[in-house]
Scaffold this motif. Structure first.
Motif, PDB file in Angstrom:
ATOM      1  N   CYS A  37       8.294   7.447  -4.285  1.00  0.00           N
ATOM      2  CA  CYS A  37       9.297   6.566  -3.760  1.00  0.00           C
ATOM      3  C   CYS A  37      10.634   7.029  -3.754  1.00  0.00           C
ATOM      4  O   CYS A  37      10.887   8.289  -4.323  1.00  0.00           O
ATOM      5  CB  CYS A  37       9.140   5.384  -4.735  1.00  0.00           C
ATOM      6  SG  CYS A  37      10.042   5.514  -6.200  1.00  0.00           S
ATOM      7  N   ALA A  93       7.952  10.466   0.286  1.00  0.00           N
ATOM      8  CA  ALA A  93       7.516   9.189  -0.004  1.00  0.00           C
ATOM      9  C   ALA A  93       6.263   8.850   0.652  1.00  0.00           C
ATOM     10  O   ALA A  93       5.563   7.854   0.407  1.00  0.00           O
ATOM     11  CB  ALA A  93       8.512   8.325   0.314  1.00  0.00           C
ATOM     12  N   VAL A 112       9.360   2.090  -0.585  1.00  0.00           N
ATOM     13  CA  VAL A 112       7.843   2.572  -1.217  1.00  0.00           C
ATOM     14  C   VAL A 112       7.087   2.432  -0.012  1.00  0.00           C
ATOM     15  O   VAL A 112       7.048   1.296   0.632  1.00  0.00           O
ATOM     16  CB  VAL A 112       7.288   1.885  -2.421  1.00  0.00           C
ATOM     17  CG1 VAL A 112       5.799   2.413  -2.694  1.00  0.00           C
ATOM     18  CG2 VAL A 112       8.126   1.729  -3.401  1.00  0.00           C
ATOM     19  N   ASN A 116       1.353   2.403  -1.025  1.00  0.00           N
ATOM     20  CA  ASN A 116       1.635   2.989  -2.519  1.00  0.00           C
ATOM     21  C   ASN A 116       2.043   1.779  -3.301  1.00  0.00           C
ATOM     22  O   ASN A 116       1.570   1.625  -4.528  1.00  0.00           O
ATOM     23  CB  ASN A 116       2.579   4.044  -2.341  1.00  0.00           C
ATOM     24  CG  ASN A 116       2.293   5.339  -1.762  1.00  0.00           C
ATOM     25  OD1 ASN A 116       0.890   5.535  -1.515  1.00  0.00           O
ATOM     26  ND2 ASN A 116       3.056   6.131  -1.298  1.00  0.00           N
TER      27      ASN A 116
END
Length: 127
Positions: A37, A93, A112, A116
């Protein structure tokens, strides 16, 4: 606080939601964080975060600080509230299109990839 679902455009521009933009201000720092992230800091929160590194004396701790500084960018939202994410951060990310911006502190957030974020919530709910 809260989650905002949106997407990045073909030029890797991400819209910072208006409510979150008010909290973050005009100078925003984005860093790579663990668990795929990106963390977003207001100018005030970034100063607090980095002040901790200024006090470090051990070479190992300084290496961590160097890594964080090397993987941080400062951005200012454009007139439409968008920030440009470097390709390296997008790749890190795993962002392909849809993201969730999670306002996790009064003056900070994380970005994010939607998949995920959903996976993380599923794992937490199973615990």
């Amino acid at each position: 606080m809260g989650n905002y679902s949106h997407s990045i455009d073909s030029k890797n521009r991400l819209i910072i939601p208006a409510k979150l933009k008010e909290q973050l201000g005009t100078n925003i720092t984005i860093i790579k964080d663990s668990d795929k992230c990106l963390c977003v800091y207001s100018e005030e929160e970034w100063k607090k975060y980095t002040a901790k590194f200024d006090e470090l004396t051990k070479s190992e701790a300084k290496q961590i600080a160097r890594y964080i500084y090397a993987n941080a960018i400062e951005v200012q939202p454009d007139s439409q509230g968008r920030v440009l994410l470097p390709q390296e951060m997008v790749n890190f990310a795993g962002i392909t299109k849809n993201v969730i911006t999670n306002a996790n502190t009064p003056s900070g957030a994380s970005i994010v990839q939607t998949v995920n974020f959903i996976d993380c919530n599923v794992n937490i709910n199973r615990s």
